[in-house]
Structure formats: C-alpha cells, structure tokens
Design an enzyme around this catalytic site. Structure first.
Site, PDB file in Angstrom:
ATOM      1  N   GLU A   9     -16.652  -1.177   3.788  1.00 57.48           N
ATOM      2  CA  GLU A   9     -15.241  -0.792   3.643  1.00 57.48           C
ATOM      3  C   GLU A   9     -15.141   0.197   2.489  1.00 57.48           C
ATOM      4  O   GLU A   9     -15.590  -0.080   1.383  1.00 57.48           O
ATOM      5  CB  GLU A   9     -14.383  -2.036   3.386  1.00 57.48           C
ATOM      6  CG  GLU A   9     -12.975  -1.768   2.884  1.00 57.48           C
ATOM      7  CD  GLU A   9     -12.142  -0.843   3.785  1.00 57.48           C
ATOM      8  OE1 GLU A   9     -12.070  -1.102   4.997  1.00 57.48           O
ATOM      9  OE2 GLU A   9     -11.564   0.137   3.257  1.00 57.48           O
ATOM     10  N   ARG A  37       1.329  -8.456   6.019  1.00 59.77           N
ATOM     11  CA  ARG A  37      -0.008  -7.920   6.326  1.00 59.77           C
ATOM     12  C   ARG A  37      -1.049  -8.389   5.313  1.00 59.77           C
ATOM     13  O   ARG A  37      -2.183  -8.687   5.676  1.00 59.77           O
ATOM     14  CB  ARG A  37       0.032  -6.386   6.356  1.00 59.77           C
ATOM     15  CG  ARG A  37       0.922  -5.840   7.437  1.00 59.77           C
ATOM     16  CD  ARG A  37       1.024  -4.336   7.309  1.00 59.77           C
ATOM     17  NE  ARG A  37      -0.211  -3.721   7.715  1.00 59.77           N
ATOM     18  CZ  ARG A  37      -0.454  -3.238   8.938  1.00 59.77           C
ATOM     19  NH1 ARG A  37       0.486  -3.268   9.846  1.00 59.77           N
ATOM     20  NH2 ARG A  37      -1.611  -2.712   9.240  1.00 59.77           N
ATOM     21  N   TYR A  40      13.026  -8.203  10.320  1.00 64.53           N
ATOM     22  CA  TYR A  40      12.871  -9.643  10.507  1.00 64.53           C
ATOM     23  C   TYR A  40      12.491 -10.273   9.171  1.00 64.53           C
ATOM     24  O   TYR A  40      11.896  -9.622   8.308  1.00 64.53           O
ATOM     25  CB  TYR A  40      11.819  -9.979  11.575  1.00 64.53           C
ATOM     26  CG  TYR A  40      10.522  -9.210  11.468  1.00 64.53           C
ATOM     27  CD1 TYR A  40       9.506  -9.617  10.605  1.00 64.53           C
ATOM     28  CD2 TYR A  40      10.310  -8.058  12.233  1.00 64.53           C
ATOM     29  CE1 TYR A  40       8.310  -8.913  10.519  1.00 64.53           C
ATOM     30  CE2 TYR A  40       9.117  -7.345  12.138  1.00 64.53           C
ATOM     31  CZ  TYR A  40       8.127  -7.781  11.279  1.00 64.53           C
ATOM     32  OH  TYR A  40       6.950  -7.084  11.174  1.00 64.53           O
ATOM     33  N   ASP A  56      -7.577   0.834  16.166  1.00 65.49           N
ATOM     34  CA  ASP A  56      -6.993   2.177  16.115  1.00 65.49           C
ATOM     35  C   ASP A  56      -8.040   3.266  16.288  1.00 65.49           C
ATOM     36  O   ASP A  56      -7.710   4.383  16.700  1.00 65.49           O
ATOM     37  CB  ASP A  56      -6.284   2.396  14.767  1.00 65.49           C
ATOM     38  CG  ASP A  56      -4.851   1.863  14.757  1.00 65.49           C
ATOM     39  OD1 ASP A  56      -4.477   1.172  15.718  1.00 65.49           O
ATOM     40  OD2 ASP A  56      -4.119   2.141  13.784  1.00 65.49           O
TER      41      ASP A  56
HETATM   42  C1  LIG Z   1       5.200   1.230  10.981  1.00 66.17           C
HETATM   43  C2  LIG Z   1       4.115   0.421  11.662  1.00 66.17           C
HETATM   44  C3  LIG Z   1       4.399  -0.882  12.111  1.00 66.17           C
HETATM   45  C4  LIG Z   1       3.423  -1.630  12.804  1.00 66.17           C
HETATM   46  N1  LIG Z   1       3.737  -2.885  13.256  1.00 66.17           N
HETATM   47  C5  LIG Z   1       2.819  -3.585  13.970  1.00 66.17           C
HETATM   48  C6  LIG Z   1       3.120  -4.899  14.488  1.00 66.17           C
HETATM   49  O1  LIG Z   1       4.215  -5.449  14.271  1.00 66.17           O
HETATM   50  N2  LIG Z   1       2.159  -5.547  15.226  1.00 66.17           N
HETATM   51  C7  LIG Z   1       0.933  -4.990  15.469  1.00 66.17           C
HETATM   52  O2  LIG Z   1       0.097  -5.625  16.134  1.00 66.17           O
HETATM   53  N3  LIG Z   1       0.618  -3.750  14.990  1.00 66.17           N
HETATM   54  C8  LIG Z   1       1.521  -3.040  14.257  1.00 66.17           C
HETATM   55  N4  LIG Z   1       1.198  -1.805  13.759  1.00 66.17           N
HETATM   56  C9  LIG Z   1      -0.133  -1.223  14.078  1.00 66.17           C
HETATM   57  C10 LIG Z   1      -1.235  -1.773  13.198  1.00 66.17           C
HETATM   58  O3  LIG Z   1      -0.883  -1.647  11.841  1.00 66.17           O
HETATM   59  C11 LIG Z   1      -2.540  -1.000  13.450  1.00 66.17           C
HETATM   60  O4  LIG Z   1      -2.727  -0.799  14.816  1.00 66.17           O
HETATM   61  C12 LIG Z   1      -3.719  -1.824  12.886  1.00 66.17           C
HETATM   62  O5  LIG Z   1      -3.602  -1.967  11.501  1.00 66.17           O
HETATM   63  C13 LIG Z   1      -5.050  -1.149  13.244  1.00 66.17           C
HETATM   64  O6  LIG Z   1      -6.088  -1.889  12.669  1.00 66.17           O
HETATM   65  P1  LIG Z   1      -7.555  -1.288  12.561  1.00 66.17           P
HETATM   66  O7  LIG Z   1      -8.372  -2.369  11.915  1.00 66.17           O
HETATM   67  O8  LIG Z   1      -7.989  -0.750  13.857  1.00 66.17           O
HETATM   68  O9  LIG Z   1      -7.431  -0.024  11.608  1.00 66.17           O
HETATM   69  P2  LIG Z   1      -6.975   0.080  10.084  1.00 66.17           P
HETATM   70  O10 LIG Z   1      -5.986  -0.970   9.738  1.00 66.17           O
HETATM   71  O11 LIG Z   1      -6.588   1.507   9.865  1.00 66.17           O
HETATM   72  O12 LIG Z   1      -8.305  -0.240   9.257  1.00 66.17           O
HETATM   73  C14 LIG Z   1      -9.348   0.686   9.177  1.00 66.17           C
HETATM   74  C15 LIG Z   1     -10.189   0.352   7.937  1.00 66.17           C
HETATM   75  O13 LIG Z   1     -11.341   1.181   7.929  1.00 66.17           O
HETATM   76  C16 LIG Z   1     -11.535   1.670   6.623  1.00 66.17           C
HETATM   77  N5  LIG Z   1     -12.333   2.922   6.757  1.00 66.17           N
HETATM   78  C17 LIG Z   1     -11.936   4.081   7.329  1.00 66.17           C
HETATM   79  N6  LIG Z   1     -12.940   4.979   7.311  1.00 66.17           N
HETATM   80  C18 LIG Z   1     -13.998   4.373   6.714  1.00 66.17           C
HETATM   81  C19 LIG Z   1     -15.321   4.787   6.393  1.00 66.17           C
HETATM   82  N7  LIG Z   1     -15.800   6.019   6.710  1.00 66.17           N
HETATM   83  N8  LIG Z   1     -16.161   3.900   5.782  1.00 66.17           N
HETATM   84  C20 LIG Z   1     -15.720   2.649   5.465  1.00 66.17           C
HETATM   85  N9  LIG Z   1     -14.452   2.206   5.725  1.00 66.17           N
HETATM   86  C21 LIG Z   1     -13.618   3.066   6.351  1.00 66.17           C
HETATM   87  C22 LIG Z   1     -10.149   1.858   6.075  1.00 66.17           C
HETATM   88  O14 LIG Z   1     -10.138   1.885   4.663  1.00 66.17           O
HETATM   89  C23 LIG Z   1      -9.444   0.616   6.646  1.00 66.17           C
HETATM   90  O15 LIG Z   1      -9.588  -0.497   5.790  1.00 66.17           O
HETATM   91  C24 LIG Z   1       2.145  -1.059  13.031  1.00 66.17           C
HETATM   92  C25 LIG Z   1       1.844   0.231  12.555  1.00 66.17           C
HETATM   93  C26 LIG Z   1       2.820   0.966  11.872  1.00 66.17           C
HETATM   94  C27 LIG Z   1       2.483   2.349  11.366  1.00 66.17           C
END
Ligand SMILES: Cc1cc2nc3c(=O)[nH]c(=O)nc-3n(C[C@H](O)[C@H](O)[C@H](O)COP(=O)(O)OP(=O)(O)OC[C@H]3O[C@@H](n4cnc5c(N)ncnc54)[C@H](O)[C@@H]3O)c2cc1C
Length: 375
Positions: free
Chosen positions: A36, A106, A194, A271
């Site tokens: 991370e 979160r 909420y 994502d």
């Molecule tokens: C306004 C808003 C409201 C939302 N509400 C909801 C909701 O109610 N319910 C829901 O299910 N979803 C919701 N989401 C979506 C949700 O937040 C994301 O889809 C989710 O956090 C994606 O998780 P992830 O682990 O794929 O990516 P991320 O949370 O982006 O995590 C990626 C991680 O990888 C790390 N990283 C990146 N590149 C590197 C690298 N090269 N080397 C090492 N580490 C790296 C980053 O630091 C980060 O910690 C919302 C989003 C937004 C913007």
C-alpha cells in the site's frame, strides 16, 4: 484445502477491494502480502452503504459481527423532490426482511478489514508504492481508479471526467437506532444523507458541472459554496448544511469497465477494473464481491490462467450491468422541466399503487449471493 494453500500472492492496494481480497485469499491458505503506497490506512471522513450482496461476503468471511457492531441497519431509501415532498419510498427490507442493508463510516470498515487481514496472517506493507508490477508470482491489482495494474493489462488510458462533482461531509447527529437514506432530487443535482452512528450524519451532494479543470480528483470544498449550490433544496437539508464545517469536493472521474481484467497471472479487482458513478452505492460492494470470487476461482482450479479467466467471466457481465444502472440513476435523479414533473408523478403513483414494484426492480442486484456461485 484447495489450490490456494501455500500459494504466494501480492495484492497492490489496501482499500476495500485489496483488504477483502487479501482476507479471502489468506483464509483459503494463501501467503498474502499487500503493498500500500500510503504510510497509514487513513480513509476520508465519509460513510458508505453496504447492501446485502456485499454483506453476504462479509458474513462468509466471518466479519459479520465486527461490521455489524461498527455500522447501523438501514431501513429504506426515501426519494424527495427539491421542496422535500415525498416522491417514493423504496422499502428494500420489507421485500426481503432477512437481507441486511447497512451504513458504516469508511474508516470503521477499513479498520474491521485491516484487523481481519492481520488475524488471517496477511502481511501489510504500508508506505510501499508499487512502482511496477512484481515480476513473478500471482498479483491482484486493487489499486483503484489510477491503477498501475490496469494500465499494465490494458495500456495507457486517461480517466475521463463524468461531468459530476460530489461534496462529501459529515456533521454531528445524536440520533440513535436504524437509519434511512434520504435522497433529494433537483435539476442537475441531488443530495443523499443518512445517519452513520457514532453521533454522525453523512452527506453526499452531487452536482452536474462541465467545467472541472483540476487534474486531481479531490480538493477541500468550501462549505459556503456547498450551501449556495444546494440552497434550492428544502426540508431538513438547509439545517444539515448549516452544520457543515468541513467538506471535500471531488470531481468524479472514471474509465469504462476494463476490457482485460487478467492475463493469466495478474488480475484486477474493484475500481481498478470498473470504476463507477456512486449513484447506486455499489463501488465498494462490487470490490467486495470481486474479492470473494477471485479467491474462490483460484482455490477451485489448479491452473491459474483458467481460474482467472473464470473470474472475469463471472464478474464482468454483472459489473457492466451495475455500472450502467448507476449511470441511468445519474440521469433520473437530475431531471428538470416537464420530464421531472412526469417522472416524479409516475413514481408517486407507483409508490401508492404498487409499493413493491420499484424495489423489485433491484432483485438482480441485492439478491445476488457471490458465496453461492460455483467458481
Ligand atoms: C462520493 C462517493 C460515494 C460513494 N458511496 C459508496 C457507497 O455508499 N457504497 C459503495 O459500495 N461504494 C461507494 N463508493 C465507491 C467506493 O468508494 C469505491 O468504489 C471503493 O472505495 C473502491 O475500492 P477499491 O479498493 O477498488 O479502490 P480504492 O478505495 O481506491 O483503493 C485503492 C488503494 O490502492 C492504493 N494504491 C494505488 N496505487 C498504488 C500503488 N501503485 N502501489 C500501492 N498502493 C497503491 C491506494 O492508496 C488505495 O489505498 C462511493 C464513491 C464516491 C466517490
């Protein structure tokens, strides 16, 4: 034990997707290391909704008690117009009383996941940006929107601005008991709020805006600008916005769903594979579903390329459908003029005459059980 026993796996990224994948893999016997880039697991102050399709995975991973203790049950989603007149109440729980809709801060969710990852024997290396994909071994790319792993598989793609910005804020709210998500719809904007538990209320306020210039996607948001942008919305909203002291403003960027999710050694989750507009509250939940399925596929099949191809085949159609449904909500929430009058009138009639009809349109989403799928 299946085929994951003793297998070494590197997960890039310790967000919701990476931590959940690490837990799911380690619980099946893999030796997992997460890289991370951040020096600490700091999450923005905001809430997240967890729907039953994600909670089924949380339960299957043995995290149900911890997540329930840190979250609140959510009874329904209530839609209002900008004058705070009820449009429709989506009572998802009445339709499936056993299903668990929850809301959680979160930071509390990440805490629960990080603790469980540690207990499962996962090695978490903070402050370790992966500058390149590790040259050998199995790699799970959970590195979010600007994913290095996605780029390695799909070539360089530039995320596009979706034309929406989102303010996020939390305010004090001493209420107790189950919560209800309230969504206020106005032309070109909507606001969702909420109660979160721990004496807090979550606010997400989304506005269409074509002129976002910033390269990054988050910046401090002026609470006064938030109040002005949503001044036309009535009911409880002005009182909530008055209490906002700190807000963050995000430009909502995304890619299309990735064409290539895996290459036989490297696979994307969350994502990194399918960033979505947050208008169905499924981005984090999809990451949780992905995490379960990729671990299940790798455990069930000895041949890693076959397992990862199966993972993409199981996940891609569902994620494409969810992303499309979230895009449709963006249009439906922001109607103006005659289309808004007709749309809201139709929803009010449906809500009165057939209250189960709208919630039933989401059966495919919420009734899905990744833990029942044959990997
Ligand atoms: C306004 C808003 C409201 C939302 N509400 C909801 C909701 O109610 N319910 C829901 O299910 N979803 C919701 N989401 C979506 C949700 O937040 C994301 O889809 C989710 O956090 C994606 O998780 P992830 O682990 O794929 O990516 P991320 O949370 O982006 O995590 C990626 C991680 O990888 C790390 N990283 C990146 N590149 C590197 C690298 N090269 N080397 C090492 N580490 C790296 C980053 O630091 C980060 O910690 C919302 C989003 C937004 C913007």
């Amino acid at each position: 034990m299946g085929h994951l026993a003793g297998r070494r796996i590197t997960v890039i990224g310790a967000g919701i997707g990476g931590l959940t994948a690490a837990i799911a893999l380690a619980r099946r016997g893999a030796e997992v290391t997460i890289l991370e880039r951040s020096a600490e697991l700091a999450e923005i102050g905001a809430g997240i909704q967890l729907s039953p399709n994600g909670m089924r995975v949380i339960d299957a991973l043995g995290l149900g008690d911890a997540v329930r203790a840190a979250s609140l049950p959510s009874r329904a989603v209530e839609l209002y117009d900008q004058w705070a007149r009820p449009v429709i109440r989506l009572d998802f729980r009445a339709r499936r009383p056993d299903a668990d809709f929850r809301v959680i801060h979160r930071a509390r969710l990440i805490e629960c996941l990080a603790r469980a990852a540690g207990q499962a024997g996962v090695t978490l290396k903070l402050g370790q940006p992966a500058g390149a994909i590790p040259a050998d071994g199995l790699v799970i790319g959970a590195d979010g929107l600007h994913s290095l792993t996605r780029q390695a598989l799909n070539g360089r793609e530039v995320p596009f601005f979706t034309g929406h910005t989102a303010w996020r804020a939390v305010i004090p709210d001493p209420g107790t008991g189950p919560t209800t998500a309230r969504l206020y719809m106005a032309p070109g904007r909507h606001l969702v709020s909420y109660r979160l538990g721990d004496g807090l209320r979550n606010i997400v306020a989304v506005m269409e805006r074509r002129d976002w210039q910033d390269e990054g996607w988050s910046q401090p948001g002026d609470p006064q600008a938030l109040r002005e942008a949503f001044a036309a919305i009535g009911g409880a909203v002005p009182g909530w916005l008055k209490r906002v002291e700190t807000a963050h403003l995000w430009g909502l960027f995304r890619h299309e769903v990735a064409r290539i999710w895996q290459d036989g050694r490297i696979a994307l989750v969350g994502d990194a594979a399918h960033p979505t507009l947050p208008f169905l509250a499924q981005g984090g939940v999809m990451a949780i579903e992905d995490a379960w399925t990729v671990a299940g596929c790798l455990d069930a099949e000895a041949d890693v390329p076959t397992a990862l191809a199966r993972y993409q085949a199981l996940r891609e159609p569902r994620c494409r459908r969810i992303v499309a449904a979230a895009n449709a909500n963006a249009r439906n929430y922001h109607l103006s003029g005659a289309r808004r009058l007709v749309g809201h009138h139709a929803l009010r009639c449906i809500g009165r005459l057939a209250p189960d009809l709208m919630p039933s349109r989401f059966d495919w989403l919420y009734d899905h059980d990744p833990t029942n799928e044959t990997p």
